[in-house]
Scaffold this motif. Structure first.
Motif, mmCIF file in Angstrom:
data_model
loop_
_atom_site.group_PDB
_atom_site.id
_atom_site.type_symbol
_atom_site.label_atom_id
_atom_site.label_comp_id
_atom_site.label_asym_id
_atom_site.label_seq_id
_atom_site.Cartn_x
_atom_site.Cartn_y
_atom_site.Cartn_z
ATOM 1 N N UNK A 70 0.838 -1.195 0.000
ATOM 2 C CA UNK A 70 0.000 0.000 0.000
ATOM 3 C C UNK A 70 0.875 1.247 0.000
ATOM 4 N N UNK A 71 0.408 2.291 -0.677
ATOM 5 C CA UNK A 71 1.093 3.583 -0.679
ATOM 6 C C UNK A 71 0.062 4.682 -0.474
ATOM 7 N N UNK A 72 0.554 5.888 -0.188
ATOM 8 C CA UNK A 72 -0.297 7.045 0.066
ATOM 9 C C UNK A 72 0.187 8.195 -0.812
ATOM 10 N N UNK A 73 -0.760 8.998 -1.332
ATOM 11 C CA UNK A 73 -0.386 10.145 -2.156
ATOM 12 C C UNK A 73 -1.346 11.294 -1.876
ATOM 13 N N UNK A 74 -0.828 12.503 -1.849
ATOM 14 C CA UNK A 74 -1.640 13.713 -1.730
ATOM 15 C C UNK A 74 -1.926 14.190 -3.152
ATOM 16 N N UNK A 75 -3.073 13.808 -3.696
ATOM 17 C CA UNK A 75 -3.387 14.099 -5.094
ATOM 18 C C UNK A 75 -3.463 15.602 -5.333
ATOM 19 N N UNK A 76 -4.045 16.320 -4.390
ATOM 20 C CA UNK A 76 -4.167 17.768 -4.561
ATOM 21 C C UNK A 76 -2.793 18.423 -4.671
ATOM 22 N N UNK A 77 -1.893 18.064 -3.775
ATOM 23 C CA UNK A 77 -0.559 18.657 -3.826
ATOM 24 C C UNK A 77 0.190 18.201 -5.069
ATOM 25 N N UNK A 189 -5.598 8.144 -1.161
ATOM 26 C CA UNK A 189 -5.403 9.580 -1.046
ATOM 27 C C UNK A 189 -5.059 9.905 0.405
ATOM 28 N N UNK A 190 -4.151 10.827 0.597
ATOM 29 C CA UNK A 190 -3.649 11.165 1.938
ATOM 30 C C UNK A 190 -4.768 11.608 2.873
ATOM 31 N N UNK A 191 -5.781 12.287 2.334
ATOM 32 C CA UNK A 191 -6.872 12.780 3.169
ATOM 33 C C UNK A 191 -7.684 11.652 3.799
ATOM 34 N N UNK A 197 2.962 5.590 7.671
ATOM 35 C CA UNK A 197 4.402 5.810 7.792
ATOM 36 C C UNK A 197 4.861 6.745 6.692
ATOM 37 N N UNK A 198 5.801 7.616 7.018
ATOM 38 C CA UNK A 198 6.260 8.612 6.054
ATOM 39 C C UNK A 198 6.818 7.973 4.793
ATOM 40 N N UNK A 199 7.421 6.801 4.928
ATOM 41 C CA UNK A 199 8.040 6.179 3.756
ATOM 42 C C UNK A 199 7.012 5.602 2.790
ATOM 43 N N UNK A 200 5.733 5.610 3.161
ATOM 44 C CA UNK A 200 4.696 5.097 2.264
ATOM 45 C C UNK A 200 4.173 6.168 1.310
ATOM 46 N N UNK A 201 4.551 7.434 1.528
ATOM 47 C CA UNK A 201 3.996 8.514 0.701
ATOM 48 C C UNK A 201 4.765 8.656 -0.609
ATOM 49 N N UNK A 206 5.884 11.462 -7.166
ATOM 50 C CA UNK A 206 4.939 11.666 -8.272
ATOM 51 C C UNK A 206 5.175 13.007 -8.945
ATOM 52 N N UNK A 207 5.438 14.053 -8.144
ATOM 53 C CA UNK A 207 5.694 15.384 -8.708
ATOM 54 C C UNK A 207 6.951 15.355 -9.581
ATOM 55 N N UNK A 208 7.998 14.715 -9.091
ATOM 56 C CA UNK A 208 9.243 14.633 -9.860
ATOM 57 C C UNK A 208 9.029 13.876 -11.168
ATOM 58 N N UNK A 209 8.291 12.767 -11.102
ATOM 59 C CA UNK A 209 8.024 11.989 -12.312
ATOM 60 C C UNK A 209 7.183 12.801 -13.301
ATOM 61 N N UNK A 210 6.188 13.543 -12.777
ATOM 62 C CA UNK A 210 5.332 14.362 -13.644
ATOM 63 C C UNK A 210 6.177 15.400 -14.376
#
Length: 245
Positions: A70-77, A189-191, A197-201, A206-210
């Motif tokens: 599992x991973x977490x991402x802040x889609x808005x950010x 989504x992070x919300x 855990x911080x390492x799951x985000x 994603x921003x760098x890849x974009x």
């Protein structure tokens, strides 16, 4: 007459925050005169992500289990802080500020006229019928301004959606790429994650890849060129020859 002139128009227009009140709403509060730039909401892009995704789980290729990755991402950010997202924010702010100046000018003129009506009504020197006609004119102008604000809010929302929807689609494609390449079963989504855990985000990644252009799904394996020689099927092994006695 004094009771009639106790109402004031509310003509605040915020492009990316709360929507303007409907045109038929009765005016109630004195107009604000804060600088337009400060009224641009901090969340410049709509949370289209929440609408488009419709659930806490952004991507899921398998039911979650104790062994799921599992991973977490802040889609808005991820949308806001890409180079393209920053350009979109600047474009929307420019559009907002230019229109807001026009609305603020009309708003201040209405506020000044209303103050005059209040003072003349309190002084009691102006005939009531004349004050009533001026007040009715003021009410009509306030309603027109309110309707203009509603139209403007809708226009800005359409423009915002037009500019941000492609960014959202690219972010989702990028997350599908990450899920396919690295075996994530679920990306939340992070919300929707009160703790992780911080390492799951994956947001910064994603921003760098974009920004590097990796915004599509993982490419499918290329098919062999048409007309290319096909590999010959492997021949079955010959049966072993019995050893001579």
């Amino acid at each position: 007459m004094q009771d009639n002139v106790s109402e004031r128009p509310s003509a605040r227009c915020s492009t990316l925050s709360s929507p303007a009140r409907p045109a038929d709403a009765s005016p109630g509060a004195a107009p604000s005169t804060r600088p337009a730039g400060r009224r641009l909401a901090a969340r410049a892009l709509p949370l289209l992500a929440a609408v488009a995704l419709g659930s806490a789980a952004l991507l899921s290729s398998a039911p979650a289990s104790a062994q799921s990755k599992i991973a977490v991402v802040d889609v808005r950010r991820a949308m806001l802080e890409t180079e393209e997202g920053l350009r979109v924010q600047a474009t929307l702010k420019k559009l907002f500020d230019s229109r807001q100046v026009e609305l603020d000018t009309k708003q201040r003129a209405l506020a000044d006229e209303r103050d005059k009506l209040d003072k003349e009504a309190q002084a009691g020197k102006t005939p009531k019928d004349a004050l009533q006609r001026r007040f009715e004119t003021w009410q009509r102008q306030a309603a027109e301004l309110q309707a203009t604000m509603v139209d403007y809010q809708r226009e800005m929302q359409r423009k915002e959606s037009e500019l941000t929807t492609p960014i959202l689609q690219k972010v989702l494609g990028l997350l599908r790429r990450l899920a396919a390449q690295e075996g994530y079963d679920l990306i939340l989504d992070k919300s929707a994650a009160p703790y992780f855990r911080a390492d799951l985000e994956l947001t910064d990644r994603a921003i760098q890849m974009y920004n590097s252009g990796q915004t599509g799904d993982a490419p499918a394996k290329a098919a062999p060129p048409k007309g290319a020689p096909q590999a010959a099927p492997a021949k079955p092994a010959a049966p072993a020859t019995p050893a001579k006695k």
